[in-house]
Design a protein around this motif. Structure first.
Motif, PDB file in Angstrom:
ATOM      1  N   SER A  10       0.791  -1.093  -0.115  1.00  0.00           N
ATOM      2  CA  SER A  10      -0.189  -0.112   0.131  1.00  0.00           C
ATOM      3  C   SER A  10       0.774   1.202  -0.253  1.00  0.00           C
ATOM      4  O   SER A  10       0.492   2.366  -0.558  1.00  0.00           O
ATOM      5  N   GLY A  11       1.990   1.135   0.673  1.00  0.00           N
ATOM      6  CA  GLY A  11       2.913   2.384   0.877  1.00  0.00           C
ATOM      7  C   GLY A  11       3.465   2.667  -0.619  1.00  0.00           C
ATOM      8  O   GLY A  11       3.869   3.823  -1.037  1.00  0.00           O
ATOM      9  N   LEU A  12       3.812   1.480  -1.385  1.00  0.00           N
ATOM     10  CA  LEU A  12       4.291   1.620  -2.613  1.00  0.00           C
ATOM     11  C   LEU A  12       3.305   2.148  -3.801  1.00  0.00           C
ATOM     12  O   LEU A  12       3.524   3.123  -4.601  1.00  0.00           O
ATOM     13  N   CYS A  13       2.006   1.855  -3.359  1.00  0.00           N
ATOM     14  CA  CYS A  13       0.899   2.235  -4.270  1.00  0.00           C
ATOM     15  C   CYS A  13       0.655   3.887  -4.103  1.00  0.00           C
ATOM     16  O   CYS A  13       0.796   4.716  -4.751  1.00  0.00           O
ATOM     17  N   ILE A  18       1.685   9.686  -5.468  1.00  0.00           N
ATOM     18  CA  ILE A  18       2.131  10.935  -5.258  1.00  0.00           C
ATOM     19  C   ILE A  18       3.314  11.411  -6.245  1.00  0.00           C
ATOM     20  O   ILE A  18       3.295  12.427  -6.658  1.00  0.00           O
ATOM     21  N   ALA A  19       4.095  10.412  -6.560  1.00  0.00           N
ATOM     22  CA  ALA A  19       5.310  10.731  -7.051  1.00  0.00           C
ATOM     23  C   ALA A  19       4.987  10.869  -8.685  1.00  0.00           C
ATOM     24  O   ALA A  19       5.577  11.637  -9.375  1.00  0.00           O
ATOM     25  N   THR A  20       3.971  10.294  -9.240  1.00  0.00           N
ATOM     26  CA  THR A  20       3.660  10.226 -10.637  1.00  0.00           C
ATOM     27  C   THR A  20       3.537  11.724 -11.039  1.00  0.00           C
ATOM     28  O   THR A  20       3.889  12.334 -12.000  1.00  0.00           O
ATOM     29  N   PRO A  21       2.373  12.236 -10.454  1.00  0.00           N
ATOM     30  CA  PRO A  21       2.074  13.752 -10.764  1.00  0.00           C
ATOM     31  C   PRO A  21       3.098  14.777 -10.634  1.00  0.00           C
ATOM     32  O   PRO A  21       3.557  15.449 -11.405  1.00  0.00           O
ATOM     33  N   LEU A  45      -0.282  -3.043  -9.344  1.00  0.00           N
ATOM     34  CA  LEU A  45      -0.137  -2.940  -8.336  1.00  0.00           C
ATOM     35  C   LEU A  45      -1.418  -3.437  -7.390  1.00  0.00           C
ATOM     36  O   LEU A  45      -1.267  -3.806  -6.174  1.00  0.00           O
ATOM     37  N   PHE A  46      -2.837  -3.289  -8.126  1.00  0.00           N
ATOM     38  CA  PHE A  46      -3.907  -3.471  -7.399  1.00  0.00           C
ATOM     39  C   PHE A  46      -3.980  -4.862  -6.689  1.00  0.00           C
ATOM     40  O   PHE A  46      -4.479  -5.415  -5.634  1.00  0.00           O
ATOM     41  N   ALA A  47      -3.495  -6.098  -8.026  1.00  0.00           N
ATOM     42  CA  ALA A  47      -3.603  -7.398  -7.796  1.00  0.00           C
ATOM     43  C   ALA A  47      -3.128  -7.857  -6.474  1.00  0.00           C
ATOM     44  O   ALA A  47      -3.609  -8.649  -5.632  1.00  0.00           O
ATOM     45  N   PRO A  48      -1.392  -7.501  -6.122  1.00  0.00           N
ATOM     46  CA  PRO A  48      -1.165  -7.999  -4.819  1.00  0.00           C
ATOM     47  C   PRO A  48      -1.687  -7.482  -3.453  1.00  0.00           C
ATOM     48  O   PRO A  48      -1.987  -8.038  -2.329  1.00  0.00           O
ATOM     49  N   ILE A  49      -2.277  -6.038  -3.845  1.00  0.00           N
ATOM     50  CA  ILE A  49      -2.848  -5.469  -2.396  1.00  0.00           C
ATOM     51  C   ILE A  49      -4.060  -6.223  -2.430  1.00  0.00           C
ATOM     52  O   ILE A  49      -4.589  -6.273  -1.289  1.00  0.00           O
ATOM     53  N   GLY A  98      -7.541   5.983  -0.422  1.00  0.00           N
ATOM     54  CA  GLY A  98      -7.641   4.348  -0.085  1.00  0.00           C
ATOM     55  C   GLY A  98      -6.459   3.795   0.214  1.00  0.00           C
ATOM     56  O   GLY A  98      -6.770   2.820   1.156  1.00  0.00           O
ATOM     57  N   GLY A  99      -5.315   4.222  -0.260  1.00  0.00           N
ATOM     58  CA  GLY A  99      -3.951   3.757   0.244  1.00  0.00           C
ATOM     59  C   GLY A  99      -3.788   3.851   1.732  1.00  0.00           C
ATOM     60  O   GLY A  99      -3.432   2.924   2.278  1.00  0.00           O
ATOM     61  N   LEU A 100      -4.209   5.208   2.083  1.00  0.00           N
ATOM     62  CA  LEU A 100      -3.909   5.379   3.560  1.00  0.00           C
ATOM     63  C   LEU A 100      -5.086   4.861   4.325  1.00  0.00           C
ATOM     64  O   LEU A 100      -4.557   4.144   5.465  1.00  0.00           O
ATOM     65  N   LEU A 101      -6.185   4.627   3.982  1.00  0.00           N
ATOM     66  CA  LEU A 101      -7.132   3.668   4.843  1.00  0.00           C
ATOM     67  C   LEU A 101      -6.558   2.240   4.851  1.00  0.00           C
ATOM     68  O   LEU A 101      -6.654   1.694   5.681  1.00  0.00           O
ATOM     69  N   LEU A 102      -6.079   1.830   3.625  1.00  0.00           N
ATOM     70  CA  LEU A 102      -5.869   0.287   3.513  1.00  0.00           C
ATOM     71  C   LEU A 102      -4.607   0.064   4.478  1.00  0.00           C
ATOM     72  O   LEU A 102      -4.626  -0.878   5.234  1.00  0.00           O
ATOM     73  N   MET A 103      -3.589   0.951   4.483  1.00  0.00           N
ATOM     74  CA  MET A 103      -2.430   0.807   5.357  1.00  0.00           C
ATOM     75  C   MET A 103      -2.897   1.184   6.960  1.00  0.00           C
ATOM     76  O   MET A 103      -2.425   0.219   7.732  1.00  0.00           O
ATOM     77  N   ALA A 104      -3.745   1.864   7.244  1.00  0.00           N
ATOM     78  CA  ALA A 104      -4.064   2.011   8.597  1.00  0.00           C
ATOM     79  C   ALA A 104      -5.004   0.873   8.930  1.00  0.00           C
ATOM     80  O   ALA A 104      -4.734   0.381  10.051  1.00  0.00           O
ATOM     81  N   GLY A 105      -5.874   0.172   8.245  1.00  0.00           N
ATOM     82  CA  GLY A 105      -6.362  -1.049   8.347  1.00  0.00           C
ATOM     83  C   GLY A 105      -5.343  -2.396   8.780  1.00  0.00           C
ATOM     84  O   GLY A 105      -5.639  -2.824   9.645  1.00  0.00           O
ATOM     85  N   HIS A 106      -4.417  -2.535   7.873  1.00  0.00           N
ATOM     86  CA  HIS A 106      -3.450  -3.419   8.031  1.00  0.00           C
ATOM     87  C   HIS A 106      -2.581  -3.357   9.345  1.00  0.00           C
ATOM     88  O   HIS A 106      -2.352  -4.199   9.937  1.00  0.00           O
ATOM     89  N   LEU A 107      -2.167  -1.937   9.360  1.00  0.00           N
ATOM     90  CA  LEU A 107      -1.488  -1.735  10.712  1.00  0.00           C
ATOM     91  C   LEU A 107      -2.158  -1.999  11.800  1.00  0.00           C
ATOM     92  O   LEU A 107      -1.613  -2.456  13.099  1.00  0.00           O
ATOM     93  N   SER A 108      -3.403  -1.381  12.082  1.00  0.00           N
ATOM     94  CA  SER A 108      -4.454  -1.793  13.026  1.00  0.00           C
ATOM     95  C   SER A 108      -4.527  -3.238  13.333  1.00  0.00           C
ATOM     96  O   SER A 108      -4.688  -3.551  14.417  1.00  0.00           O
ATOM     97  N   ASN A 109      -4.624  -3.949  12.323  1.00  0.00           N
ATOM     98  CA  ASN A 109      -5.072  -5.311  12.309  1.00  0.00           C
ATOM     99  C   ASN A 109      -3.663  -5.894  13.047  1.00  0.00           C
ATOM    100  O   ASN A 109      -3.651  -6.918  13.572  1.00  0.00           O
ATOM    101  N   ARG A 110      -2.526  -5.628  12.428  1.00  0.00           N
ATOM    102  CA  ARG A 110      -1.311  -6.023  13.051  1.00  0.00           C
ATOM    103  C   ARG A 110      -1.290  -5.962  14.531  1.00  0.00           C
ATOM    104  O   ARG A 110      -0.845  -6.804  15.313  1.00  0.00           O
TER     105      ARG A 110
END
Length: 124
Positions: A10-13, A18-21, A45-49, A98-110
């Motif tokens: 998710s961080g790579l996403c 952010i970097a592309t624009p 990027l979406f498939a493994p996420i 979406g990436g921030l929410l997903l990261m937060a969900g994974h880190l909270s789950n951990r």
């Protein structure tokens, strides 16, 4: 381990979104610029996420019985999926949120899985 790998994906996403624009606004990227904006990169990027979210968030819920990490994670995943089909103007906003929410969900789950204690109250 899955949540750490998922948070990294998710961080790579996020870095990509952010970097592309920023890099494109600098101009002169040539092949790298066309790679970053290519549609297959977004799908790649979406498939493994999605796979990591589908395996780690439900197994975490089975362990700690807290719904917030899964709700945040799957909401983030839905926003990332919506970004794949959204117009270009909305794609960056949907992807970053979406990436921030997903990261937060994974880190909270951990965090909750490492604590190990199941939740007894109805508010979890």
């Amino acid at each position: 381990m899955k949540d750490e790998a998922a948070a990294i994906c998710s961080g790579l996403c996020l870095i990509h979104c952010i970097a592309t624009p920023v890099l494109l606004s600098l101009g002169g990227l040539g092949l790298v610029g066309s790679l970053f904006t290519s549609e297959w990169v977004h799908v790649a990027l979406f498939a493994p996420i999605a796979a990591l979210a589908a395996t780690s968030l439900p197994s975490g819920w089975k362990r700690h019985k807290r719904w917030v990490p899964g709700a945040a994670g799957f909401t983030g995943l839905a926003l990332l999926l919506a970004a794949l089909f959204a117009p270009h103007e909305a794609e960056v906003v949907l992807s970053i949120s979406g990436g921030l929410l997903l990261m937060a969900g994974h880190l909270s789950n951990r965090f909750h899985c490492r604590r190990g204690a199941p939740c007894e109250s109805a508010t979890c």
